[in-house]
Scaffold this active site. Structure first.
Site, PDB file in Angstrom:
ATOM      1  CG  ASP A  14      -2.076   0.933   1.122  1.00 24.87           C
ATOM      2  OD1 ASP A  14      -2.294   1.470   0.017  1.00 24.87           O
ATOM      3  OD2 ASP A  14      -2.765   1.159   2.128  1.00 24.87           O
ATOM      4  NE  ARG A  34      -1.423   6.612   1.195  1.00 26.60           N
ATOM      5  CZ  ARG A  34      -1.507   5.701   2.155  1.00 26.60           C
ATOM      6  NH1 ARG A  34      -1.303   6.063   3.399  1.00 26.60           N
ATOM      7  NH2 ARG A  34      -1.780   4.460   1.855  1.00 26.60           N
ATOM      8  CD1 TRP A  35       7.651   6.384  -2.393  1.00 27.52           C
ATOM      9  CD2 TRP A  35       7.189   6.696  -4.572  1.00 27.52           C
ATOM     10  NE1 TRP A  35       8.844   6.455  -3.068  1.00 27.52           N
ATOM     11  CE2 TRP A  35       8.587   6.647  -4.407  1.00 27.52           C
ATOM     12  CE3 TRP A  35       6.663   6.885  -5.852  1.00 27.52           C
ATOM     13  CZ2 TRP A  35       9.474   6.763  -5.480  1.00 27.52           C
ATOM     14  CZ3 TRP A  35       7.541   7.024  -6.926  1.00 27.52           C
ATOM     15  CH2 TRP A  35       8.917   6.957  -6.726  1.00 27.52           C
ATOM     16  CG  ASN A  86      -7.512  -2.020  -5.911  1.00 25.22           C
ATOM     17  OD1 ASN A  86      -6.544  -2.751  -5.701  1.00 25.22           O
ATOM     18  ND2 ASN A  86      -7.826  -1.018  -5.105  1.00 25.22           N
ATOM     19  NE  ARG A 138      -7.314   2.149  -6.103  1.00 23.48           N
ATOM     20  CZ  ARG A 138      -6.133   2.292  -5.535  1.00 23.48           C
ATOM     21  NH1 ARG A 138      -5.098   2.674  -6.265  1.00 23.48           N
ATOM     22  NH2 ARG A 138      -5.959   2.078  -4.253  1.00 23.48           N
ATOM     23  NE  ARG A 177      -3.014  -1.635   4.388  1.00 23.44           N
ATOM     24  CZ  ARG A 177      -4.273  -1.668   3.996  1.00 23.44           C
ATOM     25  NH1 ARG A 177      -5.092  -2.545   4.484  1.00 23.44           N
ATOM     26  NH2 ARG A 177      -4.722  -0.805   3.118  1.00 23.44           N
ATOM     27  CD  GLU A 222       2.628 -13.456  15.586  1.00 17.15           C
ATOM     28  OE1 GLU A 222       2.655 -12.255  15.906  1.00 17.15           O
ATOM     29  OE2 GLU A 222       2.243 -14.361  16.356  1.00 17.15           O
TER      30      GLU A 222
HETATM   31  C1  FPP Z   1      -1.763   0.235  -3.462  1.00 16.21           C
HETATM   32  O1  FPP Z   1      -1.328   1.564  -3.428  1.00 16.21           O
HETATM   33  C2  FPP Z   1      -1.237  -0.429  -4.652  1.00 16.21           C
HETATM   34  C3  FPP Z   1      -1.973  -0.959  -5.675  1.00 16.21           C
HETATM   35  C4  FPP Z   1      -3.445  -0.946  -5.658  1.00 16.21           C
HETATM   36  C5  FPP Z   1      -1.346  -1.539  -6.879  1.00 16.21           C
HETATM   37  C6  FPP Z   1      -0.153  -2.379  -6.569  1.00 16.21           C
HETATM   38  C7  FPP Z   1       0.412  -2.918  -7.802  1.00 16.21           C
HETATM   39  C8  FPP Z   1       1.732  -3.013  -8.064  1.00 16.21           C
HETATM   40  C9  FPP Z   1       2.785  -2.538  -7.142  1.00 16.21           C
HETATM   41  C10 FPP Z   1       2.167  -3.685  -9.304  1.00 16.21           C
HETATM   42  C11 FPP Z   1       2.554  -5.082  -8.932  1.00 16.21           C
HETATM   43  C12 FPP Z   1       3.123  -5.780 -10.076  1.00 16.21           C
HETATM   44  C13 FPP Z   1       3.364  -7.111 -10.075  1.00 16.21           C
HETATM   45  C14 FPP Z   1       3.908  -7.752 -11.267  1.00 16.21           C
HETATM   46  C15 FPP Z   1       3.075  -7.920  -8.904  1.00 16.21           C
HETATM   47  P1  FPP Z   1      -2.415   2.728  -3.519  1.00 16.21           P
HETATM   48  O2  FPP Z   1      -2.550   3.134  -4.927  1.00 16.21           O
HETATM   49  O3  FPP Z   1      -3.664   2.300  -2.850  1.00 16.21           O
HETATM   50  O4  FPP Z   1      -1.700   3.845  -2.710  1.00 16.21           O
HETATM   51  P2  FPP Z   1      -2.408   5.041  -1.904  1.00 16.21           P
HETATM   52  O5  FPP Z   1      -3.162   4.394  -0.775  1.00 16.21           O
HETATM   53  O6  FPP Z   1      -1.239   5.856  -1.440  1.00 16.21           O
HETATM   54  O7  FPP Z   1      -3.290   5.773  -2.872  1.00 16.21           O
END
Ligand code: FPP
Length: 247
Positions: free
Chosen positions: A21, A25-26, A69, A72, A189, A208
């Site tokens: 997660d 924000r990053w 998701n 979104r 998380r 855990e």
């Molecule tokens: C949550 O951050 C992240 C996601 C919903 C997407 C995660 C997907 C990847 C990192 C790609 C993975 C790729 C492979 C091949 C496994 P968020 O967008 O909810 O962050 P936020 O809460 O800061 O808005």
């Protein structure tokens, strides 16, 4: 010096699951668009997969896309899905080289045939690999998983292949998407949120938990080892007393 040297190789969790997660924000923090955060998150996926393999984790489940998701904005949904598919295609040779077995859990009924083909190509190509199993939770939701399992159990009772008296906890586990995997001993998380968000609700009964304020793109190899060291300090009692566990 790497924290890997402090890890007790005999106490490594066999199944680690991660709620990745904080990509959005990053990105915001770095003045980038959200999708750039997801791209940066892919780099963390690769680092953590390799780190987990290095210490002997057998199963790594990553929550890449939840059923929720889909709600979104369409452009972000498409961007995440194409990023995942592109990464799988590009990294397949790397999976082969590193003996990684790729599998996926979730409700894939909304995926395009092209995405399904990419997933199946990766699953088929890596099915005989014997190293770490990378489980992608994709369009996954635990309540959906439990609902589908319940429907399938009811169907089996109706057609006589299962009797009511036979249904116990192991029956339920067998009908979940995760039937082939042990329950995760450890769930991580990132991003300072303290929720399960519909992830592995049944399987996490004795897990855990580890929460860190770091956003997923900032969670790398050493941060993963720090989490594992934290896990190794804990005593898992499964309802027993401390004295019983130490016996
Ligand atoms: C949550 O951050 C992240 C996601 C919903 C997407 C995660 C997907 C990847 C990192 C790609 C993975 C790729 C492979 C091949 C496994 P968020 O967008 O909810 O962050 P936020 O809460 O800061 O808005």
């Amino acid at each position: 010096m790497s924290l890997i040297h402090d890890i007790d190789k005999n106490k490594v969790p066999s199944h680690v699951a991660i709620i990745m997660d904080g990509n959005g924000r990053w990105a915001q923090q770095h003045g980038k668009v959200r999708v750039m955060g997801h791209s940066a998150g892919v780099d963390s996926v690769k680092l953590v997969l390799r780190a987990a393999d290095n210490i002997g984790v057998k199963f790594l489940t990553l929550y890449a896309f939840s059923i929720e998701n889909w709600n979104r904005p369409k452009y972000e949904v498409n961007a995440i899905i194409s990023l995942i598919m592109r990464t799988l295609k590009n990294d397949l040779p790397d999976f082969m080289e590193n003996n990684v077995r790729f599998e996926t859990i979730g409700d894939h009924s909304r995926l395009t045939s092209k995405s399904l083909a990419t997933l199946h190509e990766c699953i088929d190509a890596t099915k005989n690999n014997t190293g770490i199993t990378f489980v992608l939770a994709f369009s996954y939701g635990a309540r959906n998983e439990i609902t589908v399992a319940t429907q399938r159990i009811a169907e089996a009772v109706k057609n006589g292949t299962l009797s009511l008296g036979e249904i116990d906890e192991s029956t339920i586990s067998k009908y979940l998407y995760t039937s082939k995997y042990p329950d995760p001993e450890f769930i991580i998380r990132t991003s300072g949120e303290y929720r399960l968000s519909n992830f592995l609700l049944w399987q996490s009964a004795y897990s855990e938990f580890y929460f860190t304020d770091l956003f997923w793109p900032d969670f790398h190899r050493e941060e993963f080892f720090a989490a594992i060291l934290d896990f190794q300090k804990r005593e898992r009692r499964f309802g027993k007393t401390s004295a019983q566990v130490k016996k």
